[in-house]
Design a protein around this motif. Sequence first.
Motif, PDB file in Angstrom:
ATOM      1  N   ALA A   2      -6.186  -9.441  -3.395  1.00 36.91           N
ATOM      2  CA  ALA A   2      -5.855  -8.478  -3.007  1.00 36.91           C
ATOM      3  C   ALA A   2      -3.749  -8.336  -3.299  1.00 36.91           C
ATOM      4  CB  ALA A   2      -5.742  -7.898  -1.557  1.00 36.91           C
ATOM      5  N   PHE A   3      -3.340  -8.722  -3.057  1.00 32.92           N
ATOM      6  CA  PHE A   3      -1.870  -8.726  -3.267  1.00 32.92           C
ATOM      7  C   PHE A   3      -1.208  -8.076  -4.801  1.00 32.92           C
ATOM      8  CE2 PHE A   3       2.293 -10.431  -4.297  1.00 32.92           C
ATOM      9  CZ  PHE A   3       3.016  -9.539  -3.029  1.00 32.92           C
ATOM     10  N   ILE A   4      -2.622  -9.136  -5.620  1.00 35.24           N
ATOM     11  CA  ILE A   4      -2.327  -8.920  -7.435  1.00 35.24           C
ATOM     12  C   ILE A   4      -2.569  -7.567  -7.680  1.00 35.24           C
ATOM     13  CG2 ILE A   4      -3.265  -9.408  -9.628  1.00 35.24           C
ATOM     14  CD1 ILE A   4      -2.952 -12.117  -7.896  1.00 35.24           C
ATOM     15  N   THR A   5      -3.448  -7.266  -7.090  1.00 41.44           N
ATOM     16  CA  THR A   5      -4.258  -5.233  -6.757  1.00 41.44           C
ATOM     17  C   THR A   5      -3.471  -4.553  -5.968  1.00 41.44           C
ATOM     18  OG1 THR A   5      -6.347  -6.375  -7.120  1.00 41.44           O
ATOM     19  CG2 THR A   5      -6.205  -3.964  -6.741  1.00 41.44           C
ATOM     20  N   PHE A  12      -5.099  -7.270   2.439  1.00 36.38           N
ATOM     21  CA  PHE A  12      -5.711  -5.839   2.285  1.00 36.38           C
ATOM     22  C   PHE A  12      -5.428  -4.988   2.972  1.00 36.38           C
ATOM     23  CE2 PHE A  12      -9.117  -9.063   0.802  1.00 36.38           C
ATOM     24  CZ  PHE A  12      -9.542  -8.887   0.134  1.00 36.38           C
ATOM     25  N   ARG A  13      -5.277  -5.079   3.947  1.00 39.31           N
ATOM     26  CA  ARG A  13      -4.249  -3.919   5.018  1.00 39.31           C
ATOM     27  C   ARG A  13      -3.631  -3.561   3.531  1.00 39.31           C
ATOM     28  NH1 ARG A  13      -4.125  -6.079  11.466  1.00 39.31           N
ATOM     29  NH2 ARG A  13      -6.578  -5.867  10.878  1.00 39.31           N
ATOM     30  N   LEU A  14      -1.888  -3.886   2.963  1.00 40.59           N
ATOM     31  CA  LEU A  14      -0.987  -3.982   2.488  1.00 40.59           C
ATOM     32  C   LEU A  14      -1.757  -2.961   1.557  1.00 40.59           C
ATOM     33  CD1 LEU A  14       1.969  -4.154   2.067  1.00 40.59           C
ATOM     34  CD2 LEU A  14       1.302  -6.161   0.448  1.00 40.59           C
ATOM     35  N   LEU A  15      -2.824  -3.358   0.687  1.00 45.28           N
ATOM     36  CA  LEU A  15      -3.508  -2.927  -0.305  1.00 45.28           C
ATOM     37  C   LEU A  15      -4.389  -1.466   0.067  1.00 45.28           C
ATOM     38  CD1 LEU A  15      -4.899  -2.721  -3.482  1.00 45.28           C
ATOM     39  CD2 LEU A  15      -7.509  -3.980  -2.382  1.00 45.28           C
ATOM     40  N   ASP A  16      -4.713  -1.130   1.913  1.00 50.19           N
ATOM     41  CA  ASP A  16      -5.338   0.228   2.180  1.00 50.19           C
ATOM     42  C   ASP A  16      -6.986  -0.119   1.975  1.00 50.19           C
ATOM     43  OD1 ASP A  16      -5.688   1.819   4.165  1.00 50.19           O
ATOM     44  OD2 ASP A  16      -3.980   3.518   2.806  1.00 50.19           O
ATOM     45  N   ILE A  19       4.190 -12.667   7.317  1.00 48.84           N
ATOM     46  CA  ILE A  19       3.183 -11.565   6.255  1.00 48.84           C
ATOM     47  C   ILE A  19       3.090 -10.369   7.319  1.00 48.84           C
ATOM     48  CG2 ILE A  19       1.559 -11.059   5.102  1.00 48.84           C
ATOM     49  CD1 ILE A  19       1.107 -14.441   5.033  1.00 48.84           C
ATOM     50  N   GLY A  20       2.761 -10.451   8.492  1.00 45.16           N
ATOM     51  CA  GLY A  20       2.586  -9.229   9.212  1.00 45.16           C
ATOM     52  C   GLY A  20       3.527  -8.287   9.399  1.00 45.16           C
ATOM     53  N   TYR A  21       4.835  -8.705   9.531  1.00 47.65           N
ATOM     54  CA  TYR A  21       6.099  -7.652   9.472  1.00 47.65           C
ATOM     55  C   TYR A  21       6.094  -7.259   7.933  1.00 47.65           C
ATOM     56  CZ  TYR A  21      10.539  -6.350   9.860  1.00 47.65           C
ATOM     57  OH  TYR A  21      11.903  -6.164  10.155  1.00 47.65           O
ATOM     58  N   PHE A  22       6.260  -7.716   7.230  1.00 45.23           N
ATOM     59  CA  PHE A  22       6.807  -7.156   5.733  1.00 45.23           C
ATOM     60  C   PHE A  22       5.396  -5.932   5.303  1.00 45.23           C
ATOM     61  CE2 PHE A  22       9.456 -10.871   5.234  1.00 45.23           C
ATOM     62  CZ  PHE A  22      10.521  -9.887   4.356  1.00 45.23           C
ATOM     63  N   THR A  23       3.941  -6.163   5.716  1.00 41.75           N
ATOM     64  CA  THR A  23       2.795  -5.818   5.755  1.00 41.75           C
ATOM     65  C   THR A  23       2.880  -4.355   6.303  1.00 41.75           C
ATOM     66  OG1 THR A  23       1.831  -7.367   5.289  1.00 41.75           O
ATOM     67  CG2 THR A  23      -0.192  -5.262   5.454  1.00 41.75           C
ATOM     68  N   TYR A  24       3.012  -3.981   7.735  1.00 43.76           N
ATOM     69  CA  TYR A  24       3.240  -3.105   8.645  1.00 43.76           C
ATOM     70  C   TYR A  24       4.749  -2.058   8.142  1.00 43.76           C
ATOM     71  CZ  TYR A  24      -0.214  -4.608  11.254  1.00 43.76           C
ATOM     72  OH  TYR A  24      -1.442  -4.896  11.226  1.00 43.76           O
ATOM     73  N   LYS A  25       5.996  -3.654   7.795  1.00 39.81           N
ATOM     74  CA  LYS A  25       7.208  -2.297   7.447  1.00 39.81           C
ATOM     75  C   LYS A  25       6.880  -1.109   6.631  1.00 39.81           C
ATOM     76  CE  LYS A  25      12.122  -2.896   7.034  1.00 39.81           C
ATOM     77  NZ  LYS A  25      13.061  -3.657   7.306  1.00 39.81           N
ATOM     78  N   TYR A  26       6.457  -1.876   5.363  1.00 34.14           N
ATOM     79  CA  TYR A  26       6.173  -1.368   4.328  1.00 34.14           C
ATOM     80  C   TYR A  26       4.929  -0.042   4.392  1.00 34.14           C
ATOM     81  CZ  TYR A  26       4.248  -0.040  -0.490  1.00 34.14           C
ATOM     82  OH  TYR A  26       4.283   0.853  -1.471  1.00 34.14           O
TER      83      TYR A  26
END
Length: 793
Positions: free
Chosen positions: A27-30, A572-576, A643-650
């Motif tokens: 997911a992160f690579i995508t 996957f949440r970062l990927l939306d 990981i959640g902090y950077f994901t949700y901050k973005y």
Amino acid sequence: MGAPSMIHEMKDLATQLIISVSLGLSAFITFGFLRPRWSGVYAARKKQRATASSLPDLPDTFFGWIPILYRISEKEVLAAAGLDAWVFLQFFKMAIKFLSIAAVLAATVLTPIHAHYKDDKVVKPPPSSEMDFQTQLPMAPTILYQPTKGSNTYLWVNVIFVYLFSGLIFYFLYTHTLRVIRVRQDYLGHQCTITDRTIRLSGIPRDMRSEEAIKHHVEGMGIGSVESVTVVRDWKVLDDMMLERDAIIRKLEEAWTVHLSRKRIQRSLETLPFTQPDPQSPLLAAGTDEEPLLNGQGQLQQKRKRPRITLRSISFHYGFPKVSSKKVDAIDYYTMKLEALDKKIEATRKQEFRALPIAFVTLNSVAAAQMAVQAVLDPKPAECVARPAPAPANIIWRNTYMPRYKRMFQSWSISIFIFFLTVIWLIPVGILAGLLNLESIHKVWPQLADLLGRSEIASSLVQNFLPTAVLTLLNVAVPYLYDYLSNRQGMISQADVELSVISKNFFFTFFNLFFAFSVFGTASNMYSLYTLLKDTLKDTTHVAYLLAQSLQGLAPFYINLIVLQGIGMFPFRLLDFGTVALYPVTLVGAKTPRDYAKLHEPSIFSYGFFLPQPILILILCIVYSVLPSGTFVLSFGLIYFLIGYFTYKYQLLYAMDHPQHSTGQAWSMITYRLLIGVILFQSAMGGWFALRSAFIRAVLIIPLIVFTMWFAWFYRRTFSSLNRYIALRAITDDSGGAAARNDPESAVIEPTVDETRELGHAFVNPSLIMQLDDVWVKQLSRAYNSVGSTTAR
């Protein structure tokens, strides 16, 4: 813990890590590949929201955006995303601080002690139990604890750490609450929006339900001068007309779209890689009526035959029903309906509507509004009650028309329904709990148990990955149900609905996915579940014994859950992933320029969906912090929150939008639920000591539980009002100017998100003032007609 059991659990953890890292890395690579190419999706908020335009541009490299995102200060978060986003990220920061300290202490002190005294599973069953829990509990012990003199002396260290970790939680909750309150008061005290100056007045007597009477009444109390009053009236008929108009105009736009047969335009590299028109391209490029619609080669497209629809009607001929139908021009039909409805709406707007006992009163200053909502205005109960007004865009006007008794009935009915639903959820939870040990599987499906017993990989997948995966799916699907139910409870603002969704989803995750799973999940069939419930109701201390006995056995499951959620699901949440996966479906369903424009709007960030799970994960980390598996739980919990902090901050800053306006009130909900988790942690540790016959140590936990209850009372008495209202002393600039924002220590240095969002808003039902706009594509017909007539000549 025995060596074979330890080896088995480490293999299961390795399997879970491999699966989670594979999922997360893919997911992160995508995401890294798509982010610079689909900036219309992954930077939608920065592009379309003025408050986010000042954020730094992120580089297109795979990892280069991370340090820049990390360096974005809290003031920039407040300025770009608002108070709610800042509070949300503060919770993650607090969790990271606690878990960092707790993980180091557990690894350096507790882990060596537990490694030396290997009796963490040699316990005795709860007293007065009618069930053989030794055979029902996943990975349960089979040897009873036989204490010897001095054999449990090491447990004093656990007592000390129960007090130490409880103290750390109290310290971080207290200090972060002080910080949240300081920033909240500073932020709200320096801004001046129409929402901050408006109160919601409910319980208005019949003789006072007019703008003049309410203005005279409020100003007569000496609170302040009234700028405007909006008495809520029964506009349901008008709202229904506007909904009908919206449906007609969409059908008319579809008909025009089919008629004009717009040529598909090559995709932009900033959008998803599907052939689609730019949202503005269907409109005239220069915004004039004379410019024709051109295709890619600059040639006028051929007009298609105008679309037609079939109208059916039923008549009776000699007593028998007769269905007749005829085809009519769709554009003419919907145009006539729209014009007739517009005339009806204009006439309805001029009518007098029945006044209701709710009004929005806008005062001349924030201080006056705060004095009104923090005071008792009328000596009669439930009359002229002042509350803070929701933001104009967040008002659910349809619910304001409901009588108070009807709103209460809906609210209580749905609450009772959720209670019964909670009991129903015990069935799938019990099934998942049964998958954790082969004995339970053998009772239901002996062949499957034998197969799993012969294959370690299959056994690990079924007993560890499958329950965590199903639990993850439940955690994703159930919030949508609770969101639907919350929207049916008659709440007046979207912010109240969101706070209600947070409460409901946390109750589901905490009770069903943790408490019931740990306590009632020890039953392997319905009869044993019934017996367990009966024993628990007879003696509530039975819960502490059950929880203490099951916690260590369920530790591998919860570790796997944290690993999957943090390492596997956050990317996957970062990927939306949901938006990207559903994009082809929404693209296929998009027909009109309005539909295409919506494809480019930022996704909605809902705290009701994203906040309950991190609270549960932190509670799990607290509960397991002193147990033998505490180091693993705390370490993976720390990874989860990092990981959640950077994901949700973005997402909060760049990709997603949060339209609700709850002024950071979610912090109180976070605190109270964490305190529930602390009490559960202390109760479980008391039962854990009692199971090892360390009764003096178990008794020493009772004062700590009492102190936690006192702390919750103290918190509510001291901080609840500051989390809800604005202190009068904090209000520094009622004019909304920048004069009071020159202080470098202030959290507000420019117009806030709320001020920008509410610019030009008023407390008026949109159905009364909304312009009756024409369809987005109708101008194109004039271009066609003009070019067509020129060609004929």
